[in-house]
Design a protein around this motif. Structure first.
Motif, PDB file in Angstrom:
ATOM      1  N   PHE B  56       0.799  -1.254  -0.133  1.00  0.00           N
ATOM      2  CA  PHE B  56       0.073  -0.061  -0.100  1.00  0.00           C
ATOM      3  C   PHE B  56       0.722   1.166   0.112  1.00  0.00           C
ATOM      4  O   PHE B  56       1.698   1.397   0.703  1.00  0.00           O
ATOM      5  CB  PHE B  56      -0.716   0.038   1.055  1.00  0.00           C
ATOM      6  N   VAL B  57       0.377   2.120  -0.727  1.00  0.00           N
ATOM      7  CA  VAL B  57       1.477   3.256  -0.829  1.00  0.00           C
ATOM      8  C   VAL B  57       0.493   4.741  -0.653  1.00  0.00           C
ATOM      9  O   VAL B  57       0.947   5.878  -0.897  1.00  0.00           O
ATOM     10  CB  VAL B  57       2.281   3.597  -2.350  1.00  0.00           C
ATOM     11  N   GLY B  58      -0.586   4.433  -0.838  1.00  0.00           N
ATOM     12  CA  GLY B  58      -1.564   5.598  -0.527  1.00  0.00           C
ATOM     13  C   GLY B  58      -1.560   6.557  -1.718  1.00  0.00           C
ATOM     14  O   GLY B  58      -1.742   6.230  -2.939  1.00  0.00           O
ATOM     15  N   ARG B  63       2.095  11.089  -6.261  1.00  0.00           N
ATOM     16  CA  ARG B  63       3.168  11.978  -6.160  1.00  0.00           C
ATOM     17  C   ARG B  63       4.273  11.455  -7.284  1.00  0.00           C
ATOM     18  O   ARG B  63       4.922  12.678  -7.843  1.00  0.00           O
ATOM     19  CB  ARG B  63       3.867  11.652  -4.780  1.00  0.00           C
ATOM     20  N   ILE B  64       4.519  10.387  -7.519  1.00  0.00           N
ATOM     21  CA  ILE B  64       5.416  10.155  -8.689  1.00  0.00           C
ATOM     22  C   ILE B  64       4.895  10.862  -9.870  1.00  0.00           C
ATOM     23  O   ILE B  64       5.595  11.239 -10.904  1.00  0.00           O
ATOM     24  CB  ILE B  64       5.348   8.724  -9.046  1.00  0.00           C
ATOM     25  N   ASP B  68       6.436  13.876 -12.468  1.00  0.00           N
ATOM     26  CA  ASP B  68       7.013  13.265 -13.726  1.00  0.00           C
ATOM     27  C   ASP B  68       6.843  14.449 -14.834  1.00  0.00           C
ATOM     28  O   ASP B  68       5.706  14.629 -14.970  1.00  0.00           O
ATOM     29  CB  ASP B  68       6.443  12.026 -14.378  1.00  0.00           C
ATOM     30  N   LYS B  69       7.837  15.046 -15.514  1.00  0.00           N
ATOM     31  CA  LYS B  69       7.339  16.216 -16.178  1.00  0.00           C
ATOM     32  C   LYS B  69       6.799  15.827 -17.408  1.00  0.00           C
ATOM     33  O   LYS B  69       5.823  16.530 -18.115  1.00  0.00           O
ATOM     34  CB  LYS B  69       8.695  16.866 -16.523  1.00  0.00           C
ATOM     35  N   GLY B 267       0.585   0.504 -10.868  1.00  0.00           N
ATOM     36  CA  GLY B 267      -0.142   1.396  -9.702  1.00  0.00           C
ATOM     37  C   GLY B 267      -0.092   2.924 -10.267  1.00  0.00           C
ATOM     38  O   GLY B 267      -1.243   3.595  -9.986  1.00  0.00           O
ATOM     39  N   VAL B 268       1.043   3.357 -10.774  1.00  0.00           N
ATOM     40  CA  VAL B 268       0.860   4.651 -11.491  1.00  0.00           C
ATOM     41  C   VAL B 268      -0.141   4.698 -12.516  1.00  0.00           C
ATOM     42  O   VAL B 268      -0.836   5.687 -12.788  1.00  0.00           O
ATOM     43  CB  VAL B 268       2.256   4.967 -11.895  1.00  0.00           C
ATOM     44  N   GLY B 269      -0.069   3.646 -13.190  1.00  0.00           N
ATOM     45  CA  GLY B 269      -0.969   3.525 -14.572  1.00  0.00           C
ATOM     46  C   GLY B 269      -2.285   3.527 -13.981  1.00  0.00           C
ATOM     47  O   GLY B 269      -3.187   4.422 -14.790  1.00  0.00           O
ATOM     48  N   ALA B 270      -2.912   2.923 -12.718  1.00  0.00           N
ATOM     49  CA  ALA B 270      -4.065   2.919 -12.441  1.00  0.00           C
ATOM     50  C   ALA B 270      -4.448   4.360 -11.788  1.00  0.00           C
ATOM     51  O   ALA B 270      -5.789   4.920 -12.157  1.00  0.00           O
ATOM     52  CB  ALA B 270      -4.109   1.967 -11.273  1.00  0.00           C
ATOM     53  N   SER B 271      -3.590   5.175 -11.446  1.00  0.00           N
ATOM     54  CA  SER B 271      -3.652   6.241 -11.021  1.00  0.00           C
ATOM     55  C   SER B 271      -3.816   7.235 -12.068  1.00  0.00           C
ATOM     56  O   SER B 271      -4.725   8.354 -11.907  1.00  0.00           O
ATOM     57  CB  SER B 271      -2.711   6.941 -10.118  1.00  0.00           C
ATOM     58  N   ILE B 272      -3.469   6.976 -13.197  1.00  0.00           N
ATOM     59  CA  ILE B 272      -3.832   8.096 -14.470  1.00  0.00           C
ATOM     60  C   ILE B 272      -5.250   7.580 -14.960  1.00  0.00           C
ATOM     61  O   ILE B 272      -5.865   8.768 -15.219  1.00  0.00           O
ATOM     62  CB  ILE B 272      -2.819   7.703 -15.870  1.00  0.00           C
TER      63      ILE B 272
END
Lengths: 291, 298, 428
Positions: B56-58, B63-64, B68-69, B267-272
């Protein structure tokens, strides 16, 4: 039969000419790349990169087609006929189911007023925007649980899931344009809701339904990701998966054969179009109002 | 005026009954996966581990992402895409539809089919043709007078080339819908205008276009949805390149989730995906608000 | 009309359900998947190897599916996440592999490799990409020797001397070639940088050329944060890219071209003398008239040396590494298949189909085929010389390098900016 209404050549020659030019330019832009692929498919391997004006080959051959045909069999363990069958089964079933369900829900949205209608509609539409790749793993889990992995249903069900909202959106828009007076007439005659749908709304929506079918066809025929991941056995491969496997690899494929493979997959679509031409032409006026 | 927007009063359970099959399919095959994915945006996972919820990273993934530019580049590109497809693409399709409709073409159906055809082509096929055409020594440059410019390696212009190809592929989609709308127009209104001596400009601007209002809106919404989801065209034309300057949200998401040269962070993909979902949901509610303010009962 | 439609609909649904009925299988099926889609040499080789295996083990059948470079992970990730992966599958060495090991989906086969297998593997036994966390989790299949390819006749036309394939031209030489080539109407180099590994693999090569000795691997040290990126050994490679790009060694289009179709196609048409960054699957794709025992006109040479003090170094890498699934139901049989792929019999099959085998070749007795440049590749793989590693396990750093090189080539960033960013990634 409605006769066509439009520009009179004698009264508006300028406009008439303009329309011809516009359409001609458009057709050239659209056809150009497609003809390029066709041109590739008839070139010999030695001269595949040589051409005049991009389209006219230096040397022609028909050999690329048998090569492409056998390529599928050799590399993928399935031939074009089987691939075509798979694509057709998946697409036809998905469209049929999706339209059936969408007609019902579009009717609900367009005919009734009820609580939470717009919120529900917005949520449904928003869910359709989520990219397919993100849903890949969750859907995979669901397919495993439902035990439909490696069957046609594994792909038909997600397609229906996605197509229903799109079809509902389109059909709702057309249904809402049906004048209430017509429905009112039926209600006064004592029609139940289902009869309003079947006897009044649907007959007036032939062109909307045809449009829906065409658009859903676009959404499902070329769908690649789910088809590849949920249908793993070679015997189930659909056309886009096969094309991706033939063409998307790390390695060089003779360009002529590649072009031929793509043409082979396009030709059945052309045939389907020609057969279903009547659907394109369907157009129903609001004759019911006057009549 | 066209149809009145009167609706039958809510008939108790009936509207919901008609919605049941749709809701069922939607809940199982769309909504559940969406919620699943949105939850996953709070976790770090690569997809190789069968325990998806191990770490879990909340807000860590977000944030990542925001740091990311190239994320901001992809947002900008997606906005370009959306803007172009809800304006330029719709306008071109409308223009073509009207011209074909009133132009008395003998092969109107064939013409529409041809314009529609690119939408049926597999993206790989489209990219094959266009990549060659857009090469430095390709046809497009030859037509433009022999300039020596690399379109798809241009930091500024690559995304516009992709948008151009996307419009090329999908304008037929809008055209078909507009044409269906035109076919259901009431000809008598136009004939009445003729009697009044109206010219084509008036007929098109004052009658046809306003009557097509709902159809225009439909196409705008469909293009909005489509442009948020666009993936294939961008991926096969530029892979999001050069470097990441033509990424859109979906290709960036793919890069984070699946690319073996990438961060391998689903996980980052999911956040997008969460961000896309949230934006469209907001747009949906905004639209409802706007319509209510206009006093319509849609 | 409504009733008829419903009946048709029902029939369609029932039909599709029936179509889904499983196709029953008698033998035990071993599922094997890799990402070599498009590589006909590998396909043909595996067909024979599988036939051989099935003959030796009649109770088993092997079902082999090729995905492509991009689609392999699209397939594997859901399968692994849901616990449904094939018995054996290909893994990309590097971040993917280490993640899989940490997730516990690959079997440690080190204790299962017997002495004969170890001998077949030769130097591949200690390959960094397959050795992780003290165990061996993958076995390599085919060797990729990355190098620069060229047309010998075109080089002659340019009037430039040829060199043995274990050597390299220097960066300065390529830059000098640009002017001279234009004079004779030639281009120097085709390159396709669409995939970032096409330029970060050579980057690692450049670094390793400049290292004082083959080990320690300075890239590895920098990735672990042990040393800073801001030093010449990393700066010079970036500057080399910028220099070569500016001089026009390759064209601006290179950043968008994929190498296997566009760039390679153009090079085959003799659009340029050299072709950048490839693996030896090319060997089977040459035009016969340019590459036969009577006219061996295709040459290979190593990545350019970027400094007078560079030691020529070559990238040893494998096209495909396969691992054993921990949740597989037939691990013993699968392992036997994997072992077979590294055997001398398999090596012979691979060579016959133009694939450079990763194992099973006796370096003192390298076989010869009638594909001259392929022979060169096999010899090269089994030659001594400085070795360049290209497998690293820090995905953020690899991503930053890839993006950084691209930006340097585009002129958007300066080398020092890129190096600072790298330091931020590895030395937080």
């Amino acid at each position: 039969m409605r006769e066509s209404y439009g520009i009179d050549r004698r009264r508006n020659p300028g406009f008439f000419a303009l329309s011809r030019v516009v359409v001609a330019v458009t057709l050239v832009c659209i056809l150009g790349p497609i003809l390029y692929i066709f041109s590739l498919s008839i070139r010999t391997e030695r001269t595949v990169y040589q051409d005049t004006l991009l389209l006219i080959p230096k040397e022609v051959t028909h050999q690329n087609y048998p090569k492409a045909w056998n390529l599928a069999k050799d590399r993928l363990g399935v031939d074009f006929l089987e691939m075509f069958r798979n694509s057709v089964v998946v697409t036809v079933c998905s469209i049929a189911l999706a339209i059936a369900v969408a007609v019902l829900s579009a009717f609900s949205f367009s005919h009734f007023r009820f609580k939470g209608k717009e919120a529900l509609f917005s949520t449904i539409i928003a869910s359709c925007v989520v990219p397919a790749q993100v849903l890949l793993i969750p859907l995979f889990f669901i397919m495993v649980r439902l035990k439909v992995l490696n069957t046609y249903l594994a792909v038909i069900l997600p397609y229906v899931g996605f197509c229903v909202p799109i079809a509902t959106l389109i059909l709702r828009s057309f249904f809402e344009q049906i004048p209430y007076e017509i429905k009112e007439a039926a209600i006064i005659d004592g029609a139940r809701n289902s009869q309003i749908l079947l006897r009044v709304v649907l007959p007036l929506s032939a062109s909307a339904l045809a449009t829906c079918i065409i658009l859903l066809f676009l959404e499902t025929w070329n769908e690649f990701l789910y088809a590849m991941v949920f249908l793993q056995k070679p015997v189930f491969q659909t056309i886009p998966v096969a094309i991706a496997k033939i063409a998307g690899g790390r390695f060089q494929l003779p360009l002529g054969t590649y072009g031929a493979a793509i043409m082979i997959t396009i030709l059945p679509v052309l045939v389907i179009f020609v057969v279903f031409q009547k659907w394109f032409v369907a157009g129903v006026t609001m004759g019911a109002l006057k009549g | 005026m066209q149809s009145s927007n009167r609706l039958a009063a809510g008939g108790g359970w009936t509207p919901y009954a008609y919605l049941t099959p749709a809701l069922l399919v939607f809940l199982v095959f769309v909504f559940t996966p969406v919620v699943f994915s949105l939850t996953l945006s709070l976790y770090q996972f690569t997809g190789f581990d069968s325990n998806l919820f191990r770490k879990f990273v909340g807000a860590g993934n977000y944030r990542i992402l925001f740091a990311d530019k190239y994320f901001w580049v992809s947002i900008r590109n997606t906005l370009y895409f959306v803007a172009a497809s809800i304006s330029v693409q719709v306008a071109i399709a409308l223009f073509l539809a009207i011209i074909i409709f009133i132009g008395r073409f003998r092969f109107a159906t064939l013409i529409r089919m041809i314009i529609f055809f690119p939408g049926v082509l597999a993206p790989v096929a489209v990219s094959l043709a266009w990549r060659r055409m857009l090469e430095q020594d390709g046809v497009i440059n030859r037509i433009l007078g022999g300039i020596d410019f690399s379109w798809l390696s241009s930091v500024q212009l690559a995304i516009w080339c992709v948008i151009f190809v996307s419009i090329w592929q999908w304008v037929g989609y809008n055209l078909v819908i507009f044409y269906a709308g035109l076919q259901s127009l009431d000809i008598q209104l136009l004939e009445a205008a003729d009697v009044d001596g109206a010219n084509w400009g008036v007929k098109i601007n004052r009658i046809i276009v306003p009557l097509l209002g709902p159809t225009i809106l439909l196409n705008v919404i469909l293009n909005l949805i489509g442009s948020f989801r666009v993936f294939d065209i961008v991926y096969v034309l530029t892979r999001g390149g050069p470097v990441h300057y033509s990424e859109v949200l979906t290709t960036l998401m793919y890069y984070y989730s699946f690319s073996s040269n990438g961060p391998n962070s689903m996980g980052v993909g999911a956040s997008i995906a969460v961000i896309i979902f949230a934006v469209v949901l907001m747009l949906g509610f905004l639209r409802v608000r706007l319509i209510r303010r206009d006093g319509g009962a849609s | 009309m409504g009733k008829k439609a419903l009946v048709v609909l029902a029939a369609v649904v029932v039909l599709s359900l029936l179509c889904g009925a499983a196709f029953a299988d008698d033998n035990v099926i071993l599922r094997f998947v890799d990402g070599q889609g498009g590589n006909d040499g590998i396909l043909a080789s595996y067909k024979e190897i599988i036939a051989l295996f099935e003959k030796q083990n009649p109770a088993y059948k092997v079902e082999y599916q090729q995905y492509t470079v991009t689609t392999l992970n699209e397939f594997l990730k859901p399968a692994l996440a849901a616990g449904q992966a094939p018995d054996m599958f290909a893994v990309y060495a590097g971040p993917d592999a280490i993640e899989m090991v940490q997730a516990g989906v690959l079997v440690d086969i080190k204790p299962l490799i017997d002495n004969e297998w170890k001998k077949w593997l030769g130097p591949g036994y200690n390959f960094k990409g397959t050795n992780m966390k003290g165990g061996i989790y993958l076995t390599p299949q085919d060797a990729l020797t990355e190098c620069v390819w060229y047309h010998k006749d075109m080089l002659k036309k340019l009037g430039w001397p040829a060199k043995p394939f274990t050597q390299a031209y220097s960066m300065e030489e390529y830059i000098q070639m640009v002017g001279k080539a234009k004079g004779v109407g030639l281009n120097v180099m085709e390159a396709g940088f669409l995939e970032p590994w096409c330029y970060f693999n050579p980057f690692f090569n450049f670094v390793h050329q400049l290292q004082p000795s083959e080990s320690p691997d300075m890239v590895e040290q920098a990735m672990n944060g042990e040393i800073s990126w801001k030093q010449d050994v990393f700066r010079k490679p970036l500057e080399a890219y910028a220099k070569m790009n500016k001089a026009g060694v390759w064209r601006p289009d290179a950043l968008n071209m994929d190498y296997q179709v566009q760039a390679f196609g153009k090079w085959l048409e003799k659009n340029s003398i050299f072709m950048w960054a490839q693996g030896d699957w090319f060997a089977g794709s040459m035009k016969k008239e340019d590459n036969n025992p009577q006219n061996p006109s295709i040459g290979i040479t190593q990545y350019p040396t970027i400094d007078p003090k560079s030691v020529v170094s070559y990238n040893k890498n494998f096209g495909s590494d396969i691992g054993l699934y921990t949740k597989g139901k037939n691990q013993k049989a699968s392992l036997a298949f994997m072992r077979l792929t590294n055997s001398p019999q398999a090596a012979q099959i691979f060579i016959r189909h133009g694939v450079n085998p990763a194992a099973g070749v006796d370096p003192t007795n390298v076989p010869k085929t009638d594909n001259p440049v392929f022979n060169d590749c096999i010899v090269l793989y089994n030659s001594p010389g400085r070795f360049s590693e290209i497998i690293y396990f820090n995905p953020q750093a690899v991503k930053a390098i890839g993006d950084g090189i691209g930006n340097v080539v585009l002129g958007v960033q300066k080398p020092d900016e890129v190096l600072s960013e790298l330091d931020k990634v590895t030395r937080k």
